[in-house]
Design an enzyme around this catalytic site. Sequence first.
Site, PDB file in Angstrom:
ATOM      1  N   GLU A 117      35.090  43.034  50.547  1.00  0.00           N
ATOM      2  CA  GLU A 117      36.153  43.507  49.649  1.00  0.00           C
ATOM      3  C   GLU A 117      36.132  45.026  49.465  1.00  0.00           C
ATOM      4  O   GLU A 117      36.599  45.556  48.450  1.00  0.00           O
ATOM      5  CB  GLU A 117      36.074  42.768  48.297  1.00  0.00           C
ATOM      6  CG  GLU A 117      36.354  41.285  48.461  1.00  0.00           C
ATOM      7  CD  GLU A 117      35.824  40.407  47.337  1.00  0.00           C
ATOM      8  OE1 GLU A 117      36.129  39.198  47.351  1.00  0.00           O
ATOM      9  OE2 GLU A 117      35.106  40.925  46.469  1.00  0.00           O
ATOM     10  N   ASP A 163      28.381  38.040  44.722  1.00  0.00           N
ATOM     11  CA  ASP A 163      28.991  37.963  43.399  1.00  0.00           C
ATOM     12  C   ASP A 163      27.891  37.606  42.403  1.00  0.00           C
ATOM     13  O   ASP A 163      27.074  36.720  42.664  1.00  0.00           O
ATOM     14  CB  ASP A 163      30.038  36.852  43.336  1.00  0.00           C
ATOM     15  CG  ASP A 163      31.362  37.230  43.976  1.00  0.00           C
ATOM     16  OD1 ASP A 163      31.459  38.338  44.526  1.00  0.00           O
ATOM     17  OD2 ASP A 163      32.270  36.381  43.949  1.00  0.00           O
ATOM     18  N   HIS A 214      29.790  42.390  41.262  1.00  0.00           N
ATOM     19  CA  HIS A 214      28.973  42.320  42.470  1.00  0.00           C
ATOM     20  C   HIS A 214      27.598  42.923  42.239  1.00  0.00           C
ATOM     21  O   HIS A 214      27.399  43.750  41.348  1.00  0.00           O
ATOM     22  CB  HIS A 214      29.644  43.070  43.628  1.00  0.00           C
ATOM     23  CG  HIS A 214      30.911  42.456  44.112  1.00  0.00           C
ATOM     24  ND1 HIS A 214      31.962  43.200  44.604  1.00  0.00           N
ATOM     25  CD2 HIS A 214      31.308  41.154  44.180  1.00  0.00           C
ATOM     26  CE1 HIS A 214      32.947  42.395  44.965  1.00  0.00           C
ATOM     27  NE2 HIS A 214      32.572  41.138  44.712  1.00  0.00           N
TER      28      HIS A 214
END
Length: 590
Positions: free
Chosen positions: A338, A362, A528
């Site tokens: 991401e 995550d 994260h």
Amino acid sequence: MKKKYPKIGIRPTIDGRQGGVRESLEEKTMSLAKAVAELIRTNLKNGDGSPVECVIADGTIGRVGESAACAAKFEREGVGSTITVTSSWCYGSETMDMNPHYPKAVWGFNGTERPGAVYLAAVLASHSQKGLPAFGIYGHEVQDLQDNTIPEDVAEKLLRFARAAQGVATMRGQSYLSIGSVSMGIAGSIVNPDFFQKYLGVRNESVDSTEILRRIQEGIYDHEEFEKAMAWTEKYCKVNEGTDFNRPEKQKSREEKDNDWEFVVKMTIIIRDLLQGNPKLEAMGFKEEAIGHNAIFGGFQGQRQWTDFLPNGDFSETILTTSFDWNGIREAYTFATENDSLNAVVMLFGHLLTNTAQLFSDVRTYWSPDAVKRITGKELTGLAANGVIHLINSGATTLDGTGRMAIDGRPALKEPWNITEEETKACLAATTWSPANRDYFRGGGYSSTFLTRGGMPVTMSRLNMVDGLGPVLQIAEGWTVGLDPEVHDIINQRTDKTWPTTWFAPRLTGKGPFKDVYSVMNNWGANHGAISYGHIGQDLITLASILRIPVCMHNVEEDEIFRPSAWNAFGMDKEGADFRACKNFGPIYK
């Protein structure tokens, strides 16, 4: 082509008074310098396994002319940081390292015959006064003048500084490559070029995601390597293709899935070429594409535009961040899901300090003992007894993170030169490649699915940007934990069961953000975290202080913290002093 790494410069300083004083110290001073160089060469390695090289000044440094000659040599030799050593009094401001970009340390020999400690105090005062912070190293016990050994406590600080300083110097002048832009509004993927330039000495490069598609459609990749990669993928990955949990109307046909496999393999090769270039492309007539972006790390936006109509980046992100692929065992790339550039930064920190692959996760869910018992009817035990944090990535993290490598018979992540072929096969065998959840990834693809083995010491870290404050670092040392298989199955299925899972138990201190596991989760500053093998919090703190990044949360013992001596002038509370010192001195590349 052999990589070129920065070197560490060793500066032997000496009392400049000739006629008996200087002459009596020449051999001693150079012997200390050689001992430090040997300590570093035999204990520290670069990412390719080569020893960290040291450069020693041509002679001892007693006056400013000799300092200048040493500085000129270090520039020619590609030095990126310095360690000054002495056993005597020296002229502080004349003999100190004045390069503003070199991380600096000074070892003042603790001996009674000559006042090395007096020089150490004087030159550290000079460093502070001139705004060039340096790490002070002073042995706990007095040594005899003829003793040229390095005491254990001195060696620990020398190596801690050298690890962090070499990491800082290695990233300087490199690039961060964004493939795409902001993913799903995640602030970490809003790349801040001022931060990268001023704090890390790194430039920002960017390409649109469609560059991957262009290179696939126009054949701008090594076709021979693609055939090799596909054969390897067929043998070790495709054979472990997992169950397709998508609704029947969303499941792809066998032909479509086979095409996706070819697509994601090509995508992986192309992303690597974008990061660091590929001379084979020039021979194919693609000279510009062959150059690459000089990127030591990068990230892929993926969601949403790309993944809504093309296979996701899970396979590419997994393989790139793994210490092996179809070309064999190699250094892992640092590459963020991401395009979370701030998580990529701490992944890079961890990689440069350990030379091991880094997990991108995550920080998903805190599971209390009561919640686990309510849902599963079973108690959490062992390291998990106080609760666990579910670390999981949306389809990708390094295969090293399976924990199928071993050190002394225990699960581990290892430097590439210590990994065996059998261990790579074990990592691959422990991984299922699940057809992507097409509610999340409409374009399909393959997510790596595995469960990390418990019992590994790990450090989770995160860099956050705060308006008006700047960058801050969070650190949580702890362990991976193995749960009862039934407990894992029940609670893991409550999220996406096709994604890789790591159960994490932080080490608790009973106070502040480490009062309990809930507090660690509740105080984490972003969605994260980067997970590195080993308890490396103390090294991260040293590295952060070099870069003037304060640490807002950690569970490292106070006597393990090693920062520049100037930090002592900013108050007796170590965390507050860290913030004040970082603000006062500011980023080193400003």
